[in-house]
Motif scaffolding. Structure first.
Motif, mmCIF file in Angstrom:
data_model
loop_
_atom_site.group_PDB
_atom_site.id
_atom_site.type_symbol
_atom_site.label_atom_id
_atom_site.label_comp_id
_atom_site.label_asym_id
_atom_site.label_seq_id
_atom_site.Cartn_x
_atom_site.Cartn_y
_atom_site.Cartn_z
ATOM 1 N N GLY A 52 18.844 1.971 -9.754
ATOM 2 C CA GLY A 52 17.782 1.515 -10.694
ATOM 3 C C GLY A 52 16.680 1.193 -9.967
ATOM 4 O O GLY A 52 16.020 0.210 -10.125
ATOM 5 N N VAL A 53 16.322 2.176 -9.033
ATOM 6 C CA VAL A 53 15.114 1.959 -7.895
ATOM 7 C C VAL A 53 13.823 1.882 -8.415
ATOM 8 O O VAL A 53 12.945 1.276 -7.772
ATOM 9 N N GLY A 54 13.538 2.398 -9.790
ATOM 10 C CA GLY A 54 12.426 2.427 -10.388
ATOM 11 C C GLY A 54 11.280 3.004 -9.674
ATOM 12 O O GLY A 54 11.332 3.883 -9.060
ATOM 13 N N THR A 55 10.116 2.311 -9.410
ATOM 14 C CA THR A 55 8.957 2.909 -8.680
ATOM 15 C C THR A 55 9.375 2.782 -6.963
ATOM 16 O O THR A 55 8.495 3.233 -6.325
ATOM 17 N N GLY A 56 10.105 2.049 -6.828
ATOM 18 C CA GLY A 56 10.552 2.080 -5.069
ATOM 19 C C GLY A 56 10.308 0.961 -4.498
ATOM 20 O O GLY A 56 10.104 1.070 -3.259
ATOM 21 N N ALA A 57 10.029 -0.316 -4.976
ATOM 22 C CA ALA A 57 9.344 -1.511 -4.273
ATOM 23 C C ALA A 57 10.412 -1.899 -3.215
ATOM 24 O O ALA A 57 9.814 -2.111 -2.156
ATOM 25 N N GLU A 58 11.730 -2.054 -3.700
ATOM 26 C CA GLU A 58 12.516 -2.632 -2.432
ATOM 27 C C GLU A 58 12.966 -1.600 -1.464
ATOM 28 O O GLU A 58 13.130 -1.828 -0.535
ATOM 29 N N LEU A 59 12.925 -0.138 -1.886
ATOM 30 C CA LEU A 59 13.104 0.841 -0.820
ATOM 31 C C LEU A 59 11.926 0.813 0.108
ATOM 32 O O LEU A 59 12.348 1.044 1.233
ATOM 33 N N ALA A 60 10.970 0.650 -0.463
ATOM 34 C CA ALA A 60 9.546 0.868 0.446
ATOM 35 C C ALA A 60 9.544 -0.458 1.605
ATOM 36 O O ALA A 60 9.324 -0.227 2.491
ATOM 37 N N HIS A 61 9.986 -1.516 0.909
ATOM 38 C CA HIS A 61 10.187 -2.743 1.864
ATOM 39 C C HIS A 61 11.183 -2.754 2.846
ATOM 40 O O HIS A 61 10.946 -2.815 4.053
ATOM 41 N N LEU A 62 12.432 -2.238 2.642
ATOM 42 C CA LEU A 62 13.597 -2.099 3.466
ATOM 43 C C LEU A 62 13.187 -0.977 4.482
ATOM 44 O O LEU A 62 13.542 -0.915 5.573
ATOM 45 N N ALA A 63 12.735 0.173 4.073
ATOM 46 C CA ALA A 63 12.319 1.185 4.738
ATOM 47 C C ALA A 63 11.330 0.935 5.942
ATOM 48 O O ALA A 63 11.397 1.403 7.379
ATOM 49 N N GLU A 64 10.263 -0.055 5.597
ATOM 50 C CA GLU A 64 9.367 -0.416 6.626
ATOM 51 C C GLU A 64 10.213 -1.732 7.510
ATOM 52 O O GLU A 64 9.902 -1.541 8.890
#
Length: 244
Positions: A52-64
């Motif tokens: 349920g990644v949505g617009t990807g806020a947590e993904l962007a945080h973790l990727a950085e």
């Protein structure tokens, strides 16, 4: 709310979603700060499932935060996933992402992930057995010992504390700039389309899907967060509904 109705709702909200909830960012950032410490021991080349990644806020945080990690981003909303993909492109981590439009049960069930995030998703499953099955689908895609970080709205809706927390939560959203029409939708959804359960019961549903006993690591108003590890040898959900 049925799956297609939920997907259509998020499709409609995608374009303005981040702007609408920008005022609530301090809560999100506090959750992510703690998430970093929970995931810090994962491998440098870890694979993370974002449900349920949505617009990807947590993904962007973790990727950085973890530049060697790779991500599987799952969401039924094509509009949400398009924004997530754009965010990954602009952030320079698109090659580390695999995007899957659909529900979790359409993702290949391979135990290939070292961790998973699932934020404000399972609360839309109104039946306890459906919620257990959902967490079991996450478990099937994780390596033994992998970490799940989950967050949902939680409270005993029959208690006076819930009414006090709900008033405070709505006041918080209003002061954070959430539009009045969005507040009205949220209040209606909490009563009809969101399974707000006591925190202990949510933890029990997660454990019933094959995880170790979840530990609550976060609370901000109605939002609670738990983390847990996958029990080795998980193959099917346990029937613990009598004790939940």
């Amino acid at each position: 709310m049925r799956n297609e109705e939920l997907k259509d709702l998020f499709d409609q909200q995608a374009a303005g979603y981040d702007k609408q909830w920008a005022g609530m960012a301090p809560i999100r950032d506090a959750l992510y700060l703690l998430l970093d410490s929970l995931f810090a021991g994962l491998p440098e080349n870890a694979r993370i499932l974002c449900v349920g990644v949505g617009t990807g806020a947590e993904l962007a945080h973790l990727a950085e935060r973890f530049p060697g990690w790779h991500f599987t981003a799952v969401d039924p909303s094509a509009a949400m996933l398009d924004i997530c993909r754009q965010r990954a492109t602009e952030g320079g981590f698109l090659p580390r992402c695999n995007f899957h439009q659909g529900y979790l049960d359409t993702l290949p069930a391979e135990p290939s992930h070292d961790g998973a995030t699932c934020f404000l998703v399972s609360q839309f499953l109104l039946e306890p057995q459906a919620r257990i099955a959902f967490f079991h689908e996450i478990a099937r895609r994780l390596e033994p010992g992998a970490i799940l970080a989950n967050a949902d709205l939680a409270s005993d809706v029959e208690s006076p504390a819930y009414e006090a927390l709900l008033r405070s939560w709505m006041t918080l959203m209003s002061s954070a700039g959430v539009p009045p029409e969005a507040l009205q939708r949220a209040r209606a959804a909490y009563a009809r389309d969101v399974a707000i359960l006591p925190a202990q019961q949510v933890a029990g549903l997660i454990q019933a899907a094959g995880f170790e006993a979840p530990v609550q690591f976060f609370q901000a108003g109605l939002m609670h967060g738990w983390f847990c590890t996958l029990t080795p040898g998980i193959s099917r959900p346990c029937d613990r509904t009598q004790s939940i």
